[in-house]
Scaffold this motif. Structure first.
Motif, PDB file in Angstrom:
ATOM      1  N   ASN A 118       0.849  -1.222  -0.024  1.00  0.00           N
ATOM      2  CA  ASN A 118       0.002  -0.140   0.401  1.00  0.00           C
ATOM      3  C   ASN A 118       1.115   1.071  -0.007  1.00  0.00           C
ATOM      4  OD1 ASN A 118      -2.499  -1.714   0.908  1.00  0.00           O
ATOM      5  ND2 ASN A 118      -3.303  -0.086   0.960  1.00  0.00           N
ATOM      6  N   ALA A 119       2.195   1.303   0.416  1.00  0.00           N
ATOM      7  CA  ALA A 119       2.833   2.375   0.946  1.00  0.00           C
ATOM      8  C   ALA A 119       4.119   2.486   0.210  1.00  0.00           C
ATOM      9  CB  ALA A 119       3.333   2.283   2.294  1.00  0.00           C
ATOM     10  N   LEU A 120       4.323   1.546  -0.816  1.00  0.00           N
ATOM     11  CA  LEU A 120       5.516   1.884  -1.745  1.00  0.00           C
ATOM     12  C   LEU A 120       5.248   3.389  -2.935  1.00  0.00           C
ATOM     13  CD1 LEU A 120       5.541  -1.874  -3.242  1.00  0.00           C
ATOM     14  CD2 LEU A 120       6.636  -0.975  -1.618  1.00  0.00           C
ATOM     15  N   SER A 121       6.573   3.340  -3.106  1.00  0.00           N
ATOM     16  CA  SER A 121       6.315   4.800  -4.032  1.00  0.00           C
ATOM     17  C   SER A 121       6.059   4.221  -5.889  1.00  0.00           C
ATOM     18  CB  SER A 121       7.911   5.246  -4.320  1.00  0.00           C
ATOM     19  OG  SER A 121       8.834   4.429  -4.282  1.00  0.00           O
ATOM     20  N   GLU A 122       6.101   5.375  -6.290  1.00  0.00           N
ATOM     21  CA  GLU A 122       6.303   4.596  -7.673  1.00  0.00           C
ATOM     22  C   GLU A 122       7.379   3.771  -8.572  1.00  0.00           C
ATOM     23  OE1 GLU A 122       6.110   6.886 -12.230  1.00  0.00           O
ATOM     24  OE2 GLU A 122       4.439   7.448 -10.723  1.00  0.00           O
ATOM     25  N   ASP A 123       8.532   4.583  -7.744  1.00  0.00           N
ATOM     26  CA  ASP A 123      10.112   3.667  -7.879  1.00  0.00           C
ATOM     27  C   ASP A 123       9.850   2.275  -7.835  1.00  0.00           C
ATOM     28  OD1 ASP A 123      10.901   5.570 -10.101  1.00  0.00           O
ATOM     29  OD2 ASP A 123      12.501   6.331  -8.000  1.00  0.00           O
ATOM     30  N   GLU A 124       9.339   1.902  -5.961  1.00  0.00           N
ATOM     31  CA  GLU A 124       9.216   0.524  -5.098  1.00  0.00           C
ATOM     32  C   GLU A 124       8.541  -0.503  -6.487  1.00  0.00           C
ATOM     33  OE1 GLU A 124      10.743   2.995  -0.904  1.00  0.00           O
ATOM     34  OE2 GLU A 124       9.025   2.803  -2.015  1.00  0.00           O
ATOM     35  N   MET A 125       7.331   0.367  -6.702  1.00  0.00           N
ATOM     36  CA  MET A 125       6.296   0.081  -6.901  1.00  0.00           C
ATOM     37  C   MET A 125       6.889  -0.772  -8.421  1.00  0.00           C
ATOM     38  SD  MET A 125       2.666   0.479  -8.382  1.00  0.00           S
ATOM     39  CE  MET A 125       3.081   1.935 -10.116  1.00  0.00           C
ATOM     40  N   MET A 126       7.199   0.012  -8.987  1.00  0.00           N
ATOM     41  CA  MET A 126       8.170  -0.746 -10.189  1.00  0.00           C
ATOM     42  C   MET A 126       9.061  -1.308 -10.294  1.00  0.00           C
ATOM     43  SD  MET A 126       5.928   0.629 -12.809  1.00  0.00           S
ATOM     44  CE  MET A 126       7.213   0.587 -14.379  1.00  0.00           C
ATOM     45  N   TYR A 127       9.771  -1.470  -9.143  1.00  0.00           N
ATOM     46  CA  TYR A 127      10.751  -2.159  -8.588  1.00  0.00           C
ATOM     47  C   TYR A 127      10.218  -3.694  -8.571  1.00  0.00           C
ATOM     48  CZ  TYR A 127      14.727  -4.906  -6.352  1.00  0.00           C
ATOM     49  OH  TYR A 127      15.737  -5.053  -6.207  1.00  0.00           O
ATOM     50  N   LEU A 128       9.014  -4.048  -7.637  1.00  0.00           N
ATOM     51  CA  LEU A 128       8.502  -4.468  -7.191  1.00  0.00           C
ATOM     52  C   LEU A 128       8.734  -5.313  -8.586  1.00  0.00           C
ATOM     53  CD1 LEU A 128       7.338  -6.542  -4.882  1.00  0.00           C
ATOM     54  CD2 LEU A 128       5.126  -5.396  -5.481  1.00  0.00           C
ATOM     55  N   SER A 129       7.781  -4.811  -9.619  1.00  0.00           N
ATOM     56  CA  SER A 129       6.859  -5.167 -10.466  1.00  0.00           C
ATOM     57  C   SER A 129       7.971  -5.980 -12.054  1.00  0.00           C
ATOM     58  CB  SER A 129       6.072  -4.471 -11.167  1.00  0.00           C
ATOM     59  OG  SER A 129       5.171  -3.647 -10.661  1.00  0.00           O
ATOM     60  N   LYS A 130       9.189  -5.703 -11.102  1.00  0.00           N
ATOM     61  CA  LYS A 130      10.258  -5.445 -12.819  1.00  0.00           C
ATOM     62  C   LYS A 130      10.700  -7.050 -12.069  1.00  0.00           C
ATOM     63  CE  LYS A 130      14.525  -4.479 -14.449  1.00  0.00           C
ATOM     64  NZ  LYS A 130      15.153  -2.939 -14.407  1.00  0.00           N
ATOM     65  N   GLU A 131      10.636  -7.279 -10.065  1.00  0.00           N
ATOM     66  CA  GLU A 131      11.395  -8.311  -9.911  1.00  0.00           C
ATOM     67  C   GLU A 131      10.578  -9.271  -9.739  1.00  0.00           C
ATOM     68  OE1 GLU A 131      15.125  -8.239 -10.034  1.00  0.00           O
ATOM     69  OE2 GLU A 131      15.061  -6.584 -11.121  1.00  0.00           O
ATOM     70  N   ILE A 132       9.777  -9.236  -9.386  1.00  0.00           N
ATOM     71  CA  ILE A 132       8.634 -10.442  -9.206  1.00  0.00           C
ATOM     72  C   ILE A 132       8.501 -11.823 -10.059  1.00  0.00           C
ATOM     73  CG2 ILE A 132       6.544  -9.542  -9.985  1.00  0.00           C
ATOM     74  CD1 ILE A 132       4.996 -10.498  -7.209  1.00  0.00           C
ATOM     75  N   ASN A 133       8.602 -12.669  -9.577  1.00  0.00           N
ATOM     76  CA  ASN A 133       8.563 -13.987 -10.737  1.00  0.00           C
ATOM     77  C   ASN A 133       7.085 -13.955 -10.309  1.00  0.00           C
ATOM     78  OD1 ASN A 133       7.899 -17.204 -10.988  1.00  0.00           O
ATOM     79  ND2 ASN A 133       9.770 -16.847 -10.809  1.00  0.00           N
ATOM     80  N   ILE A 134       6.655 -13.757 -11.351  1.00  0.00           N
ATOM     81  CA  ILE A 134       5.400 -13.654 -11.322  1.00  0.00           C
ATOM     82  C   ILE A 134       4.361 -15.152 -12.163  1.00  0.00           C
ATOM     83  CG2 ILE A 134       3.262 -13.465 -13.936  1.00  0.00           C
ATOM     84  CD1 ILE A 134       5.585 -11.190 -14.909  1.00  0.00           C
ATOM     85  N   LYS A 135       5.228 -15.996 -12.562  1.00  0.00           N
ATOM     86  CA  LYS A 135       4.389 -17.135 -12.517  1.00  0.00           C
ATOM     87  C   LYS A 135       4.140 -17.015 -10.991  1.00  0.00           C
ATOM     88  CE  LYS A 135       5.157 -21.912 -13.747  1.00  0.00           C
ATOM     89  NZ  LYS A 135       6.366 -23.403 -14.525  1.00  0.00           N
ATOM     90  N   ASN A 136       5.351 -17.557 -10.191  1.00  0.00           N
ATOM     91  CA  ASN A 136       5.003 -18.165  -8.559  1.00  0.00           C
ATOM     92  C   ASN A 136       4.440 -16.973  -7.642  1.00  0.00           C
ATOM     93  OD1 ASN A 136       7.237 -20.269  -8.823  1.00  0.00           O
ATOM     94  ND2 ASN A 136       8.525 -19.273  -8.549  1.00  0.00           N
ATOM     95  N   CYS A 137       4.360 -15.521  -8.263  1.00  0.00           N
ATOM     96  CA  CYS A 137       2.879 -14.290  -7.357  1.00  0.00           C
ATOM     97  C   CYS A 137       1.975 -15.401  -8.080  1.00  0.00           C
ATOM     98  CB  CYS A 137       2.632 -13.917  -7.441  1.00  0.00           C
ATOM     99  SG  CYS A 137       1.676 -12.282  -7.560  1.00  0.00           S
TER     100      CYS A 137
END
Length: 232
Positions: A118-137
């Protein structure tokens, strides 16, 4: 795609009317399970193909991770956010047990955070989105869905009017479900004002309808060749 959750929204209005009626507990539980199954991939709840299947079945990694509009979110952030909130509220606050998320899931998903995002900045959200393993999420969210369905099947009419307990709210904080940031910690006060029925009416149902509807709109936006605000 623009009308994701239309049927579920109408069902939700009726669920709101009967969920605390002890004479309709079985009907309420069945209705919840039906709405809830529409918020997840059909294979997670062993149901017929639904709008979530249609939304996710042909998304590219780039589409999962793209920020379509300024001051919005990415599709994969929404899936993370929905899964973490449902895990915390259903397993800890409703079931008064243990969340599914753990260090193994954290590693599998390749994430550095443990909270709902909820509290992620735009850059933090984009970092999460870039690094997260989509299949396992998605696998994690499927597991959360299966557990929620088990929990609801075991609830009684008395459970529906049980207030959320402070010790369980503190457990959510202890396991990292929320952070001290004001845009995150407020969730404890919000959830703490609910009974079990109130929780069922929001995080795993209404809340999911709203976010998944946005995801459908973003997919349409990208598929129509319109400009994307940010990819990473």
């Amino acid at each position: 795609m623009k009308y994701f959750g239309t049927v579920a929204s109408e069902q939700h209005k009726y669920l709101n009317k009967i969920i605390r009626d002890e004479t309709k507990i079985d009907e309420a539980k069945e209705l919840f399970l039906d709405i809830h199954s529409k918020m997840h991939l059909s294979k997670a709840t062993n149901t017929s193909k639904n709008d979530v299947d249609t939304l996710l079945e042909d998304l590219s990694d780039e589409e999962y991770r793209a920020l379509v509009y300024y001051d919005h979110e990415t599709i994969i952030w929404c899936l993370w956010h929905l899964a973490r909130i449902e895990d915390c509220t259903m397993n800890i606050l409703v079931n008064q047990g243990t969340q599914i998320f753990d260090d193994t899931w954290k590693s599998k998903m390749n994430v550095s955070i443990t909270d709902t995002g909820n509290a992620l900045s735009e850059d933090e959200m984009m970092y999460l989105s870039k690094e997260i393993n989509i299949k396992n999420c998605i696998k994690y969210r499927n597991q959360v869905a299966k557990q929620t369905q088990k929990i609801i099947k075991g609830l009684t009419a008395k459970d529906m009017i049980r207030k959320v307990e402070k010790k369980d709210l503190m457990k959510v904080k202890e396991v990292g479900g929320v952070t001290e940031d004001k845009d995150s910690i407020w969730l404890l006060d919000y959830w703490g004002s609910k009974d079990v029925a109130g929780l069922l009416l929001m995080p795993p149902t209404r809340h999911a309808i709203l976010h998944l509807n946005d995801c459908c709109k973003w997919k349409d936006h990208m598929r129509n060749g319109k400009k994307v605000y940010r990819y990473e």
